[in-house]
Motif scaffolding. Structure first.
Motif, PDB file in Angstrom:
ATOM      1  N   VAL B  60       9.443  21.369 -38.088  1.00 10.19           N
ATOM      2  CA  VAL B  60       8.070  21.282 -37.576  1.00 10.19           C
ATOM      3  C   VAL B  60       7.561  22.674 -37.219  1.00 10.19           C
ATOM      4  CG1 VAL B  60       6.561  20.332 -35.794  1.00 10.19           C
ATOM      5  CG2 VAL B  60       8.482  18.971 -36.644  1.00 10.19           C
ATOM      6  N   GLU B  61       8.395  23.411 -36.485  1.00 14.11           N
ATOM      7  CA  GLU B  61       7.997  24.763 -36.075  1.00 14.11           C
ATOM      8  C   GLU B  61       7.736  25.649 -37.296  1.00 14.11           C
ATOM      9  OE1 GLU B  61       7.280  25.859 -33.093  1.00 14.11           O
ATOM     10  OE2 GLU B  61       7.813  23.998 -32.078  1.00 14.11           O
ATOM     11  N   LYS B  62       8.618  25.541 -38.290  1.00 13.61           N
ATOM     12  CA  LYS B  62       8.450  26.365 -39.481  1.00 13.61           C
ATOM     13  C   LYS B  62       7.169  25.964 -40.228  1.00 13.61           C
ATOM     14  CE  LYS B  62      10.662  28.069 -43.664  1.00 13.61           C
ATOM     15  NZ  LYS B  62       9.416  27.949 -44.444  1.00 13.61           N
ATOM     16  N   THR B  63       6.901  24.663 -40.286  1.00 15.80           N
ATOM     17  CA  THR B  63       5.693  24.199 -40.983  1.00 15.80           C
ATOM     18  C   THR B  63       4.442  24.720 -40.285  1.00 15.80           C
ATOM     19  OG1 THR B  63       6.908  22.210 -41.627  1.00 15.80           O
ATOM     20  CG2 THR B  63       4.521  22.144 -41.864  1.00 15.80           C
ATOM     21  N   ILE B  64       4.453  24.677 -38.951  1.00 15.73           N
ATOM     22  CA  ILE B  64       3.315  25.212 -38.200  1.00 15.73           C
ATOM     23  C   ILE B  64       3.137  26.704 -38.507  1.00 15.73           C
ATOM     24  CG2 ILE B  64       2.539  25.823 -35.852  1.00 15.73           C
ATOM     25  CD1 ILE B  64       1.976  22.941 -36.482  1.00 15.73           C
ATOM     26  N   ARG B  65       4.250  27.420 -38.545  1.00 18.20           N
ATOM     27  CA  ARG B  65       4.156  28.859 -38.864  1.00 18.20           C
ATOM     28  C   ARG B  65       3.591  29.063 -40.267  1.00 18.20           C
ATOM     29  NH1 ARG B  65       9.376  29.139 -36.317  1.00 18.20           N
ATOM     30  NH2 ARG B  65      10.423  29.372 -38.312  1.00 18.20           N
ATOM     31  N   ASP B  66       4.044  28.198 -41.203  1.00 24.13           N
ATOM     32  CA  ASP B  66       3.627  28.382 -42.597  1.00 24.13           C
ATOM     33  C   ASP B  66       2.169  28.021 -42.843  1.00 24.13           C
ATOM     34  OD1 ASP B  66       6.125  29.252 -43.182  1.00 24.13           O
ATOM     35  OD2 ASP B  66       6.819  27.387 -44.113  1.00 24.13           O
ATOM     36  N   ILE B  67       1.631  27.081 -42.082  1.00 22.68           N
ATOM     37  CA  ILE B  67       0.245  26.694 -42.370  1.00 22.68           C
ATOM     38  C   ILE B  67      -0.768  27.610 -41.687  1.00 22.68           C
ATOM     39  CG2 ILE B  67       0.686  24.242 -42.852  1.00 22.68           C
ATOM     40  CD1 ILE B  67      -0.400  23.640 -40.080  1.00 22.68           C
ATOM     41  N   ASN B 135       1.988  31.315 -33.788  1.00 18.82           N
ATOM     42  CA  ASN B 135       3.061  31.589 -34.747  1.00 18.82           C
ATOM     43  C   ASN B 135       4.045  32.618 -34.170  1.00 18.82           C
ATOM     44  OD1 ASN B 135       4.587  32.668 -36.867  1.00 18.82           O
ATOM     45  ND2 ASN B 135       2.954  32.334 -38.371  1.00 18.82           N
ATOM     46  N   THR B 136       5.289  32.190 -33.908  1.00 23.82           N
ATOM     47  CA  THR B 136       6.261  33.078 -33.259  1.00 23.82           C
ATOM     48  C   THR B 136       6.727  34.205 -34.190  1.00 23.82           C
ATOM     49  OG1 THR B 136       7.918  31.407 -33.836  1.00 23.82           O
ATOM     50  CG2 THR B 136       7.146  31.448 -31.551  1.00 23.82           C
ATOM     51  N   ASP B 137       6.689  33.987 -35.484  1.00 27.02           N
ATOM     52  CA  ASP B 137       7.081  35.056 -36.421  1.00 27.02           C
ATOM     53  C   ASP B 137       6.149  36.259 -36.314  1.00 27.02           C
ATOM     54  OD1 ASP B 137       9.137  33.555 -37.344  1.00 27.02           O
ATOM     55  OD2 ASP B 137       8.215  33.039 -39.273  1.00 27.02           O
ATOM     56  N   VAL B 138       4.836  35.984 -36.339  1.00 19.80           N
ATOM     57  CA  VAL B 138       3.888  37.100 -36.278  1.00 19.80           C
ATOM     58  C   VAL B 138       3.964  37.790 -34.912  1.00 19.80           C
ATOM     59  CG1 VAL B 138       2.314  36.197 -38.028  1.00 19.80           C
ATOM     60  CG2 VAL B 138       1.892  35.648 -35.625  1.00 19.80           C
ATOM     61  N   LEU B 139       4.263  37.015 -33.866  1.00 20.67           N
ATOM     62  CA  LEU B 139       4.386  37.630 -32.536  1.00 20.67           C
ATOM     63  C   LEU B 139       5.540  38.621 -32.489  1.00 20.67           C
ATOM     64  CD1 LEU B 139       3.722  34.712 -30.018  1.00 20.67           C
ATOM     65  CD2 LEU B 139       2.354  36.779 -30.324  1.00 20.67           C
TER      66      LEU B 139
END
Lengths: 185, 279
Positions: B60-67, B135-139
């Motif tokens: 779920v978290e990854k999908t949120i990041r991807d969208i 999105n935690t990746d961009v952070l």
């Protein structure tokens, strides 16, 4: 009987689009959506250049702006322009599609989904294949597909790719596009 | 693979049932496109994605990041930065503190652009910089402040336009070296913000849709650029309400170049060029 006209163009389309806009009946009954490639860094001046001769007001719309008849909506630089439910513009900064933002395909696809058989799609001169798939979607939804005659185009790639991808209703020179639009209701 | 309205509803309600994320008021055209891209990039169909999300919270978290869309640039749209420099920031020149929130900061280029401008106006020391994204990746990228040089090369031009030149006075030219704020390593293809830049902002994960103000502070300026274009009209208004209630009176709100307040909140703000000021 139609609800909108959408026009896509790239390299070599500026003069064509200027001629079309300068010949539109001032009380044109439909909105005209314009998705034209331009240099990313040229963010201002384009809408002014198109406005000089246009009989319709040319607008770079805001997100969620209501689409109204008799106006030309130019996809803003560096945004994709969609049509949403409720006849509204939606903008997006998603990644480039076909090396382009705005992408003609995306504008055409979303307009086709909303206006279906009541949409007229026109592809003009251009140097890449963006727009060809979008025009196919206009046709798939029962709309009218028109391409500028490749023989008249400064750059043929976009119109020729469109013709390969979908059977179109008309292949027109600029003059015939203008005449066609005069009669549109 | 064409995503139907029904597919989209199913996707939205599935995410809602296993997490606190609520995508139901996202702009449907963009969300459809994003979902389609996630499915294509992973070569899976919608059912498979939903089944995986049901079984694994990380999916779920990854999908949120991807969208989510993460486009940002250094000094994106120089005219907005000119406005900040000449008409918005000077209003806070004599404040003891200046609180700034970058809502939807993506990889942080805008946060650092603002800090550079503040520093050139001798206001950085008094500024508190808050930045958030869903999105935690961009952070993570934002916190490190290290970017690919070649992706940012074009935007150095914007730095020159905003920091070195003064659009109101063409004779003025401040030769501010890039090295004052970031180091460029062409071999490694990096553009790295200086330590004093990276140390300052407070970055937090935040969902504009479901969370209120997480910073326990009101703000003098909120920047939220090209975020609300992904929300529908109703949700946009909800976000404007959040911003309005967390701005100090006369606080500034800066949206994207083609974003505007169209609904009932419009008369609670005054226009200032492209920006808004709370009445």
């Amino acid at each position: 009987m139609y609800k909108a006209v959408i026009i896509g163009g790239s390299a070599g389309s500026f003069q064509v689009i200027t001629r079309i806009l300068s010949s539109m009946p001032p009380n044109f009954p439909l909105p005209v959506l314009l998705c034209l490639h331009r240099l990313k860094h040229v963010r201002s001046g384009f809408v002014e250049a198109l406005s000089i001769k246009s009989t319709l007001p040319v607008i770079e719309p805001m997100d969620k702006e209501q689409i109204k008849p008799g106006r030309a909506y130019l996809a803003p630089a560096n945004y994709h322009m969609y049509v949403e439910l409720g006849n509204k513009i939606a903008l997006s900064t998603e990644e480039v599609v076909n090396h382009s933002r705005p992408s003609i395909d995306l504008s055409f696809i979303t307009a086709a989904q909303i206006y279906r058989e009541k949409l007229i799609g026109i592809i003009l001169s251009g140097a890449n294949r963006d727009g060809a798939y979008g025009l196919k979607k206009v046709k798939d939804h029962g709309g009218i597909a028109i391409v500028q005659n490749p023989a008249e185009c400064q750059v043929k790639t976009m119109t020729e790719t469109s013709l390969k991808m979908t059977p179109v209703d008309h292949i027109f020179n600029t003059n015939d596009i203008i005449k066609y639009l005069q009669k549109v209701k | 693979m064409q995503i139907t309205d029904l597919d989209l509803q199913y996707f939205i309600s599935s995410i809602k049932s296993v997490s606190k994320y609520d995508l139901s008021n996202y702009s449907d055209k963009s969300l459809k496109r994003r979902l389609q891209k996630v499915l294509e990039d992973n070569s899976i169909n919608l059912m498979t994605l939903i089944n995986r999300m049901m079984g694994d919270r990380a999916v779920v978290e990854k999908t949120i990041r991807d969208i989510t869309v993460n486009t940002t640039e250094l000094f994106r749209d120089p005219t907005v930065w000119h406005l900040l420099r000449s008409r918005i920031l000077p209003r806070f020149k004599n404040n003891k503190t200046i609180n700034i929130w970058h809502a939807g900061c993506s990889t942080g280029q805008e946060v650092y652009s603002m800090m550079i401008l503040l520093n050139e106006m001798d206001m950085l020391e008094r500024a508190k910089i808050f930045a958030s994204d869903i999105n935690t990746d961009v952070l993570e990228t934002a916190k490190h402040g290290v970017y690919k040089y070649r992706f940012n090369l074009n935007y150095l031009d914007n730095f020159d336009k905003v920091i070195k030149q003064n659009p109101l006075n063409f004779e003025e030219y401040n030769d501010v070296p890039y090295e004052k704020y970031f180091d460029i390593d062409k071999q490694r293809d990096t553009l790295s913000m200086k330590q004093f830049m990276v140390d300052k902002p407070i970055f937090r994960k935040h969902d504009l849709v479901t969370e209120g103000n997480i910073f326990y502070s009101k703000f003098d300026i909120i920047l939220c650029r090209n975020v609300i274009i992904y929300f529908n009209y109703a949700l946009q208004n909800k976000v404007f309400e959040l911003f309005h209630s967390n701005l100090y009176p006369k606080g500034g709100l800066v949206l994207g170049m083609h974003e505007s307040i169209l609904g009932p909140w419009a008369n609670k703000f005054e226009r200032l060029g492209h920006a808004y000021v709370k009445k």
